[in-house]
Design a protein around this motif. Sequence first.
Motif, PDB file in Angstrom:
ATOM      1  N   GLY A 126      -1.963   2.475  -7.318  1.00 14.05           N
ATOM      2  CA  GLY A 126      -1.778   2.897  -5.939  1.00 14.05           C
ATOM      3  C   GLY A 126      -0.368   2.822  -5.415  1.00 14.05           C
ATOM      4  O   GLY A 126      -0.181   2.722  -4.200  1.00 14.05           O
ATOM      5  N   GLY A 127       0.628   2.848  -6.265  1.00 12.28           N
ATOM      6  CA  GLY A 127       2.022   2.872  -5.799  1.00 12.28           C
ATOM      7  C   GLY A 127       2.819   1.708  -6.312  1.00 12.28           C
ATOM      8  O   GLY A 127       3.539   1.816  -7.294  1.00 12.28           O
ATOM      9  N   ASN A 128       2.682   0.535  -5.674  1.00 14.53           N
ATOM     10  CA  ASN A 128       3.407  -0.662  -6.078  1.00 14.53           C
ATOM     11  C   ASN A 128       2.555  -1.877  -5.695  1.00 14.53           C
ATOM     12  O   ASN A 128       2.469  -2.239  -4.520  1.00 14.53           O
ATOM     13  CB  ASN A 128       4.775  -0.726  -5.384  1.00 14.53           C
ATOM     14  CG  ASN A 128       5.689  -1.752  -6.014  1.00 14.53           C
ATOM     15  OD1 ASN A 128       5.273  -2.820  -6.404  1.00 14.53           O
ATOM     16  ND2 ASN A 128       6.969  -1.403  -6.104  1.00 14.53           N
ATOM     17  N   PRO A 129       1.915  -2.520  -6.661  1.00 17.85           N
ATOM     18  CA  PRO A 129       0.991  -3.609  -6.298  1.00 17.85           C
ATOM     19  C   PRO A 129       1.691  -4.883  -5.850  1.00 17.85           C
ATOM     20  O   PRO A 129       1.081  -5.705  -5.146  1.00 17.85           O
ATOM     21  CB  PRO A 129       0.217  -3.840  -7.601  1.00 17.85           C
ATOM     22  CG  PRO A 129       1.153  -3.389  -8.679  1.00 17.85           C
ATOM     23  CD  PRO A 129       1.929  -2.254  -8.100  1.00 17.85           C
ATOM     24  N   ASN A 130       2.939  -5.095  -6.231  1.00 19.68           N
ATOM     25  CA  ASN A 130       3.636  -6.339  -5.907  1.00 19.68           C
ATOM     26  C   ASN A 130       4.371  -6.266  -4.570  1.00 19.68           C
ATOM     27  O   ASN A 130       4.496  -7.271  -3.875  1.00 19.68           O
ATOM     28  CB  ASN A 130       4.612  -6.697  -7.021  1.00 19.68           C
ATOM     29  CG  ASN A 130       3.912  -6.949  -8.343  1.00 19.68           C
ATOM     30  OD1 ASN A 130       2.893  -7.629  -8.384  1.00 19.68           O
ATOM     31  ND2 ASN A 130       4.436  -6.380  -9.416  1.00 19.68           N
ATOM     32  N   THR A 157       4.122  -9.817  -2.594  1.00 19.16           N
ATOM     33  CA  THR A 157       3.309 -10.789  -3.316  1.00 19.16           C
ATOM     34  C   THR A 157       4.205 -11.863  -3.924  1.00 19.16           C
ATOM     35  O   THR A 157       5.161 -11.552  -4.652  1.00 19.16           O
ATOM     36  CB  THR A 157       2.507 -10.094  -4.419  1.00 19.16           C
ATOM     37  OG1 THR A 157       1.713  -9.061  -3.840  1.00 19.16           O
ATOM     38  CG2 THR A 157       1.605 -11.075  -5.141  1.00 19.16           C
ATOM     39  N   LEU A 158       3.900 -13.130  -3.652  1.00 20.08           N
ATOM     40  CA  LEU A 158       4.660 -14.263  -4.198  1.00 20.08           C
ATOM     41  C   LEU A 158       3.933 -14.747  -5.447  1.00 20.08           C
ATOM     42  O   LEU A 158       3.149 -15.701  -5.430  1.00 20.08           O
ATOM     43  CB  LEU A 158       4.769 -15.377  -3.156  1.00 20.08           C
ATOM     44  CG  LEU A 158       5.375 -14.955  -1.804  1.00 20.08           C
ATOM     45  CD1 LEU A 158       5.413 -16.134  -0.848  1.00 20.08           C
ATOM     46  CD2 LEU A 158       6.759 -14.371  -1.995  1.00 20.08           C
ATOM     47  N   SER A 159       4.198 -14.076  -6.568  1.00 23.96           N
ATOM     48  CA  SER A 159       3.440 -14.349  -7.793  1.00 23.96           C
ATOM     49  C   SER A 159       3.717 -15.731  -8.349  1.00 23.96           C
ATOM     50  O   SER A 159       2.867 -16.305  -9.047  1.00 23.96           O
ATOM     51  CB  SER A 159       3.771 -13.285  -8.842  1.00 23.96           C
ATOM     52  OG  SER A 159       5.170 -13.266  -9.095  1.00 23.96           O
TER      53      SER A 159
END
Length: 441
Positions: A91-95, A110-112
Amino acid sequence: MKKRSRAEKKSLPEGEIQTLDRTVLGRQARVSVLEKRLKELREHKENGTAPTVIFGGRKLWRNVCKGKATRDEWRAARKNRLYARGDSTKGGNPNMKIAFDGREFRLAVTLSHLSEPVGVDRLGRPIMSRAPRVLGRLWIPEKHRARLLGWLTEKRAYTVELIRGLDGRFRVHIALELDDHPETDFSRGVLAVDINPDGACMANVSSRGLPEPWPRGFQVSAPKNLGKYDGEFQIVPYPSGFLYIRVPELAYASGFRRRYLIGVLAKAVVDIAKALGKPIALEALGFSKGRMDTEKPFNRMASQFPYAAIRMAILRRAVKENVGYKQVPPQHTSTIGRLKYEKKYGVSVHCAAALVIGRRAMGFRERITREVRDFVLRVKERLKPTGDLLPREGIGMTRKVEAALHRLEPRLGLHNGLARWQQESFFSCWRELKIFALTFR
């Protein structure tokens, strides 16, 4: 070094020998530097190590060591950005996900690294908890909102780079991969562009491959926001549909100033093509093939010639404005322009080369004309011995010219029957004609 020894045996003037001495010393110094670098890389390869890396920039680190920059600037440069590539399958950019809530854009980061293991699966791999997200408002310039909104609707991939400044504010760089090549239609002709270190020459080529005069009332609007000095943006028109946009500061400007001028030049070129309703033809020129980095004149020219930056700026602008383009091989365009079109249309060799680029993009052949054959005959007459066997200046009979003349004799009669790619190839007549054009110009 062989050339230096031959020059000493022939007792050439002292000035030429000194020039050769400086050349030999320069090349030996360059070879020693490259050998040292190669030795270090081989040692790293044998030991399984990697060269030292300075995060945050080597120049900034040296300024910190000299006391010219603070450690806070150094720490900010090391930890000031976050980068995430896009993925169209997610969908584009998950992060770093951009969303539109109907009134404004928002960015969710997103703070992985804050995700924690909560167990393992059947294969023993850790199962991580859902990483927390930080949501913030995102300001987008008005002129880019429609494009970005359409991109999000189609769920296409986009790359996001988050940069934190020294003032604590965040800037976001969003990269959209424009992979759709605009349609190239040569039914109305083409606008051919020859890029030079100080500007761009253009030729308005008709559908028959001939230069076409500019339309009535046609004008190139100069940018209004330069205003640094008179002559900063020069428009030099030529008869029969040729134009030279000259930006002298391109040859020596540096940093942001050069990039800004390149953008101004690219906008002017694409606006002209859009007004004419024609695609753009460019050379796919490269300076890295078959060149030694010990050629001082070439290095000086290539380092100050922002060809790749100008070409990419024109191509990006053309994609954004939906203007078609085509890149063609650059072999012998200047030689063909000099011998066939320079005097015929009364323009500079760069404008003549632009005409050759346009004709090549449209698939036209460059046949050997009567003028080119007369030029070869004049070269033969000039090289005939006159009975005086003493060395003479200005005659031009060198071993290179004589060898080119012998190679040209069997090829000249066969050239017009060859295919277009054979006429443009390295072993066609134009290579020998290039030697003549450079020697007897």
